[in-house]
Design an enzyme around this catalytic site. Structure first.
Site, PDB file in Angstrom:
ATOM      1  N   HIS A  37      18.112  24.181  69.392  1.00 41.10           N
ATOM      2  CA  HIS A  37      17.449  24.575  68.151  1.00 41.10           C
ATOM      3  C   HIS A  37      18.456  24.619  66.999  1.00 41.10           C
ATOM      4  O   HIS A  37      18.157  24.169  65.886  1.00 41.10           O
ATOM      5  CB  HIS A  37      16.795  25.949  68.297  1.00 41.10           C
ATOM      6  CG  HIS A  37      15.668  25.992  69.279  1.00 41.10           C
ATOM      7  ND1 HIS A  37      15.806  26.529  70.547  1.00 41.10           N
ATOM      8  CD2 HIS A  37      14.382  25.560  69.201  1.00 41.10           C
ATOM      9  CE1 HIS A  37      14.648  26.434  71.190  1.00 41.10           C
ATOM     10  NE2 HIS A  37      13.776  25.850  70.404  1.00 41.10           N
ATOM     11  N   GLN A  61      -1.610  25.376  72.252  1.00 38.62           N
ATOM     12  CA  GLN A  61      -0.996  24.199  72.861  1.00 38.62           C
ATOM     13  C   GLN A  61      -0.665  24.418  74.332  1.00 38.62           C
ATOM     14  O   GLN A  61      -0.039  23.578  74.964  1.00 38.62           O
ATOM     15  CB  GLN A  61       0.241  23.749  72.079  1.00 38.62           C
ATOM     16  CG  GLN A  61       1.428  24.668  72.116  1.00 38.62           C
ATOM     17  CD  GLN A  61       2.494  24.230  71.117  1.00 38.62           C
ATOM     18  OE1 GLN A  61       2.301  24.334  69.903  1.00 38.62           O
ATOM     19  NE2 GLN A  61       3.622  23.742  71.617  1.00 38.62           N
ATOM     20  N   SER A 188      14.110  25.749  76.622  1.00 43.37           N
ATOM     21  CA  SER A 188      13.818  27.165  76.887  1.00 43.37           C
ATOM     22  C   SER A 188      13.450  27.375  78.349  1.00 43.37           C
ATOM     23  O   SER A 188      13.702  28.436  78.925  1.00 43.37           O
ATOM     24  CB  SER A 188      12.667  27.632  75.994  1.00 43.37           C
ATOM     25  OG  SER A 188      12.972  27.386  74.635  1.00 43.37           O
TER      26      SER A 188
END
EC number: 6.3.2.1
Length: 282
Positions: A37, A61, A188
């Site tokens: 990120h 999503q 993640s």
């Protein structure tokens, strides 16, 4: 670093920045931040006067409610990472009602077939959810430039298509995949793997490197067979798919054609954690 906790606070902030003529760079996230990120914000820093992040776990999503529930959330940790990086000027932390003021549901999008390939086949509606949240964030943040990682290459292509079709005055930039020392693409989801399994998962990157080399001399069917053989012998690792696709259409190809650009895509389940990766092929 300013923390903008709702849509009204964000809008007041953006209005002030626009009045000063500042160019805004933006990269939305769902939190669980890592160096990948930060690489987006490093790219944004070079091209903009102001860099904005957002953290919002988008419910529309997720096809599986269990995945939504399991998604790692630690907003204070994420804010500490951004503050320490010195790369971000403001962070938007919308509430669900800021993004979905009426119903928490997706709009319908036509991405000219990009949504029907790869991830779209196993996750129906996923890219409608992505389009809905990204379009709404774009309308609220009003960035000049927006940055997304190439690890989610299909998502990047879809956001470019949505931006083009909606005629939004935003330049979309793809940022190269940020990898751990062993080559594993940062995600993640990696937090759910043991250190040993993260190390074992380097085989995904190594396989892509081999595919890139094989692509120069072998037929695509032979490459796929070789990749399948690599994972046949790996315990607790299941190859969900490996394919080579045209970079523009994302359609799987079985034969190379001169003048086209190709990319290898791979998904591997490691101890129940779904890892995705890709690589451009010469």
């Amino acid at each position: 670093m300013e923390i903008l906790k709702n849509k009204k606070v964000l809008q007041d902030f953006i209005e002030r920045q626009k009045e000063m003529g500042k160019r805004i760079g933006f990269a939305p996230t769902m939190g669980a931040l890592h160096e990948g990120h930060l690489s987006l914000y490093k790219a944004a820093r070079q091209e903009n006067d102001l860099v904005i992040s957002s953290i919002f776990v988008n419910p529309t999503q997720f096809n599986n409610p269990e995945d939504l529930e399991k998604y790692p959330r630690d907003t204070q940790r994420d804010l500490d990472i951004l503050e320490k990086s010195g790369l971000v000027d403001a962070v938007y932390l919308p509430q669900v009602e800021d993004i979905y003021p009426e119903k928490t549901e997706s709009k319908k999008y036509n991405y000219d077939g990009l949504e029907d390939e790869m991830e779209g086949k196993s996750r129906p509606g996923h890219f409608d959810g992505v389009g809905t949240v990204v379009e709404e964030l774009f309308n609220q943040v009003k960035p000049n430039n927006a940055y997304f990682g190439e690890k989610d290459f299909q998502q990047l292509a879809i956001i470019k298509k949505m931006t083009e079709k909606k005629q939004l005055p935003i330049t979309i930039t793809g940022v190269p995949i940020y990898r751990a020392e062993n080559g594993l693409a940062l995600s993640s989801r990696n937090q759910r793997l043991t250190e040993e399994r993260r190390n074992d998962s380097r085989i995904i990157y190594e396989t892509l490197l081999k595919a890139k080399e094989w692509f120069k001399t072998l037929a695509i069917s032979d490459i796929k067979e070789k990749v399948g053989t690599i994972f046949d012998n790996k315990h607790n690792m299941e190859l969900e798919y490996f394919l080579i696709a045209d970079e523009k259409t994302l359609k799987e190809t079985g034969q190379k054609e001169n003048g086209n650009s190709y990319r290898a895509f791979i998904v591997v389940n490691v101890d129940g954690v779904r890892l995705i990766d890709n690589m451009h092929l010469d």
